[in-house]
Each structure stands twice: as structure tokens, then as C-alpha cells.
Design a protein around this motif. Structure first.
Motif, PDB file in Angstrom:
ATOM      1  N   ASP A   1      -2.389   6.291   3.199  1.00 35.32           N
ATOM      2  CA  ASP A   1      -2.228   5.890   1.805  1.00 35.32           C
ATOM      3  C   ASP A   1      -3.579   5.592   1.170  1.00 35.32           C
ATOM      4  OD1 ASP A   1       0.814   5.625   1.648  1.00 35.32           O
ATOM      5  OD2 ASP A   1       0.369   4.280   3.329  1.00 35.32           O
ATOM      6  N   ILE A   2      -3.648   5.780  -0.139  1.00 30.58           N
ATOM      7  CA  ILE A   2      -4.850   5.448  -0.893  1.00 30.58           C
ATOM      8  C   ILE A   2      -4.501   4.341  -1.880  1.00 30.58           C
ATOM      9  CG2 ILE A   2      -6.553   6.264  -2.560  1.00 30.58           C
ATOM     10  CD1 ILE A   2      -6.400   9.001  -1.260  1.00 30.58           C
ATOM     11  N   LEU A   3      -5.247   3.236  -1.813  1.00 30.79           N
ATOM     12  CA  LEU A   3      -5.043   2.100  -2.700  1.00 30.79           C
ATOM     13  C   LEU A   3      -6.207   1.978  -3.672  1.00 30.79           C
ATOM     14  CD1 LEU A   3      -3.796  -0.953  -0.554  1.00 30.79           C
ATOM     15  CD2 LEU A   3      -2.438   0.596  -1.966  1.00 30.79           C
ATOM     16  N   GLU A   4      -5.905   1.603  -4.907  1.00 31.67           N
ATOM     17  CA  GLU A   4      -6.939   1.200  -5.840  1.00 31.67           C
ATOM     18  C   GLU A   4      -7.057  -0.317  -5.736  1.00 31.67           C
ATOM     19  OE1 GLU A   4      -8.165   2.068 -10.435  1.00 31.67           O
ATOM     20  OE2 GLU A   4      -6.156   1.258 -10.100  1.00 31.67           O
ATOM     21  N   VAL A   5      -8.233  -0.816  -5.402  1.00 32.55           N
ATOM     22  CA  VAL A   5      -8.421  -2.246  -5.185  1.00 32.55           C
ATOM     23  C   VAL A   5      -9.586  -2.733  -6.042  1.00 32.55           C
ATOM     24  CG1 VAL A   5      -7.555  -2.023  -2.826  1.00 32.55           C
ATOM     25  CG2 VAL A   5     -10.021  -1.962  -3.230  1.00 32.55           C
ATOM     26  N   CYS A   6      -9.725  -4.051  -6.115  1.00 31.02           N
ATOM     27  CA  CYS A   6     -10.828  -4.655  -6.852  1.00 31.02           C
ATOM     28  C   CYS A   6     -12.004  -4.869  -5.903  1.00 31.02           C
ATOM     29  CB  CYS A   6     -10.393  -5.988  -7.447  1.00 31.02           C
ATOM     30  SG  CYS A   6      -8.977  -5.862  -8.577  1.00 31.02           S
TER      31      CYS A   6
ATOM     32  N   PHE B   1       5.255  -9.614 -11.259  1.00 31.85           N
ATOM     33  CA  PHE B   1       3.869  -9.490 -10.837  1.00 31.85           C
ATOM     34  C   PHE B   1       3.524 -10.642  -9.914  1.00 31.85           C
ATOM     35  CE2 PHE B   1       3.561 -12.371 -14.405  1.00 31.85           C
ATOM     36  CZ  PHE B   1       2.513 -13.224 -14.093  1.00 31.85           C
ATOM     37  N   LYS B   2       2.494 -10.440  -9.149  1.00 31.95           N
ATOM     38  CA  LYS B   2       1.998 -11.469  -8.241  1.00 31.95           C
ATOM     39  C   LYS B   2       0.678 -11.987  -8.785  1.00 31.95           C
ATOM     40  CE  LYS B   2       2.621 -10.868  -3.884  1.00 31.95           C
ATOM     41  NZ  LYS B   2       2.554 -10.370  -2.486  1.00 31.95           N
TER      42      LYS B   2
ATOM     43  N   ARG C   1      -2.077  -6.437  -1.162  1.00 30.72           N
ATOM     44  CA  ARG C   1      -1.698  -5.291  -1.993  1.00 30.72           C
ATOM     45  C   ARG C   1      -0.952  -4.243  -1.163  1.00 30.72           C
ATOM     46  NH1 ARG C   1      -3.911  -4.714  -6.992  1.00 30.72           N
ATOM     47  NH2 ARG C   1      -5.592  -6.149  -7.587  1.00 30.72           N
ATOM     48  N   TYR C   2      -1.416  -4.061   0.061  1.00 29.67           N
ATOM     49  CA  TYR C   2      -0.820  -3.037   0.926  1.00 29.67           C
ATOM     50  C   TYR C   2       0.607  -3.409   1.336  1.00 29.67           C
ATOM     51  CZ  TYR C   2      -0.399   0.203   4.899  1.00 29.67           C
ATOM     52  OH  TYR C   2       0.011   1.186   5.771  1.00 29.67           O
ATOM     53  N   MET C   3       0.980  -4.672   1.204  1.00 24.56           N
ATOM     54  CA  MET C   3       2.338  -5.096   1.573  1.00 24.56           C
ATOM     55  C   MET C   3       3.413  -4.399   0.746  1.00 24.56           C
ATOM     56  SD  MET C   3       2.395  -9.123   2.567  1.00 24.56           S
ATOM     57  CE  MET C   3       1.816  -9.652   4.192  1.00 24.56           C
ATOM     58  N   ASP C   4       3.047  -3.920  -0.440  1.00 19.29           N
ATOM     59  CA  ASP C   4       4.019  -3.156  -1.230  1.00 19.29           C
ATOM     60  C   ASP C   4       4.406  -1.868  -0.519  1.00 19.29           C
ATOM     61  OD1 ASP C   4       3.984  -5.061  -3.207  1.00 19.29           O
ATOM     62  OD2 ASP C   4       2.521  -4.015  -4.462  1.00 19.29           O
ATOM     63  N   LEU C   5       3.522  -1.365   0.352  1.00 17.09           N
ATOM     64  CA  LEU C   5       3.792  -0.137   1.090  1.00 17.09           C
ATOM     65  C   LEU C   5       4.252  -0.415   2.520  1.00 17.09           C
ATOM     66  CD1 LEU C   5       0.673   1.926  -0.056  1.00 17.09           C
ATOM     67  CD2 LEU C   5       2.998   2.077  -0.936  1.00 17.09           C
TER      68      LEU C   5
END
Length: 240
Positions: free
Chosen positions: A161-166, A26-27, A177-181
Motif C-alpha cells: 500500500d501507498i500512504l500519503e503522510v505528513c 475524523f480522528k 493512519r495505516y490502521m484504516d487498512l
């Protein structure tokens, strides 16, 4: 008839741990989503949240493994705010029906650093100075007050892409977070309706409001409309 060849037996090496139960990488972040916390749900990889803070209890459990850790393991990956008094932020108390004593309320059994209700010479009070729920060294970040969904459209690759963010995160944190994609996501200019976004500000501060409450009030599926941002590659000379 051919002799039966025995199946070879391979013993597990010393220190072997099933990869299914190893802590997930985890980061460190300022904020985490409930979904992220729920992934850390084993004895070897145990996260919990309470009072909007996220605690990594993995090493605590490994160092103190025993019956008193079982309630923590059962609760791994969940929010346990209901275990604690909202004013004192210590474990809730109740009147025990057998002893008529006011004692700690442990609905899943007595857990680590909670003393036994009756005198017990085996209970070690010297192994810790601060109970784990007050040990800020175990806190790795905050639980978001609300998640948001964001549609990210890459104008170079055409990925959508759709991200769930805070909701509290800045655009730079969302970029992370998007760097994973897309590991090159920092090489893009992020825009909304043609306007470059301020990467130091949140979605709300970039005039991308959260309208889910309005959708719920109107009995509309909150995912009927997900705001989109567009990514333009910085080396694309066709982009002004």
C-alpha cells in the motif's frame, strides 16, 4: 383496465439530514494533509486552513447560519491564508472605492464577525467575544508543511500500500493512519532495509530522507521512487 395504484409518498422524519452532507468522521491528529481538509467541504462539515492551522467551522456555521456564513461555506475544504494579513493575522484591509474608507477586504463577500462598512443597528456585537479566526477552540491541528508518500509492504499478507503522510509525523502516527487498512498494524515490527524503526521518530529521523526536491531538480517524476518499509508480524516464528 386495471386501476392505477398511486405511488406511496414517504415523508422525511423530523430532523432528517441528507447523509451526503453529514460531517465526515475524523480522528484528531497533530497534522493533517491538504487532501484530508478538502474532504470537509460542505455547510455541515466545514474545515479550512490558514497560517498552517486547521479549523473546524462546522458548529460555528450551524450556530450562526445566514448570509455571513456563505463565504465560509464557499471556502470549505480550502486554505484561506490569503484572506488575512501575515503580520497581524487579522483580515486584510483595503480602501473602499465608494466610501474611501479603509475597511476589511472580503473578496467573497462579508463573512461572519466582520462588521458592516456602514452603521447597521441589526449587527450584533454581543454574540461573540473573540472573532472565529482568533478562536483557538476551533483549531483541531496543524496543516503539514509537506506531505510524503510511503510504501508499506506487509510481509505476512503481501499487501503493498501507498500512504500519503505528513512529514512531521512520527512512525507511530503513520502506524495510526495505516490502521484504516490494517487494524492489526500495531502487531507488526516496522523495518527499513532490515533495521527496526524507532516508532517515536519521524521518517527523516529514521534515515528515510525526502528526495522529491532532488527528483524535481533532475526532471524526474517525484513518484518514480517511493521509499518502502516492511512490516513483520510479531508472532511469525520464522522471523528472527
Amino acid at each position: 383496465m386495471a386501476a392505477r395504484v398511486p405511488t406511496p409518498h414517504y415523508s422525511k422524519p423530523s430532523g432528517y439530514r441528507d447523509a451526503r452532507h453529514l460531517p465526515k468522521p475524523f480522528k484528531l491528529r497533530r497534522y493533517y494533509t491538504p487532501t484530508e481538509i478538502s474532504l470537509h467541504n460542505t455547510a455541515d462539515d466545514c474545515w479550512v486552513s490558514f497560517f498552517n492551522e486547521v479549523y473546524n467551522l462546522s458548529k460555528l456555521i450551524q450556530d450562526n447560519y445566514g448570509d455571513e456564513c456563505r463565504p465560509l461555506i464557499k471556502a470549505a475544504g480550502t486554505d484561506i491564508t490569503h484572506w488575512f494579513d501575515p503580520l497581524s493575522q487579522d483580515p486584510k484591509t483595503w480602501v473602499d472605492s465608494k466610501t474611501n474608507m479603509t475597511w476589511f477586504y472580503c473578496p467573497q463577500g462579508r463573512y461572519l464577525h466582520i462588521p458592516p462598512i456602514e452603521p447597521d443597528s441589526t449587527w450584533d456585537t454581543t454574540s461573540f467575544t473573540v472573532p472565529w479566526w482568533r478562536d483557538k477552540s476551533l483549531c483541531i491541528g496543524k496543516l503539514t508543511l509537506k506531505t510524503r508518500k510511503l510504501r508499506i509492504i506487509n510481509m505476512l499478507t503481501k499487501n503493498d500500500d501507498i500512504l500519503e503522510v505528513c512529514s512531521e509525523e512520527t512512525m507511530n502516527e503513520i502506524l495510526d493512519r495505516y490502521m484504516d487498512l490494517n487494524e492489526h498494524s500495531a502487531s507488526y515490527t516496522w523495518k527499513r532495509l532490515g533495521r527496526p524503526l524507532d516508532m517515536e521518530k519521524t521518517l527523516e529521523e529514521n534515515d528515510i530522507p525526502d528526495q522529491t526536491e532532488e527528483f524535481i531538480d533532475l526532471n524526474i517524476d517525484e513518484d518514480a521512487y517511493i521509499p518502502a518499509v516492511h512490516l513483520y508480524y510479531n508472532d511469525d516464528l520464522t522471523v528472527a
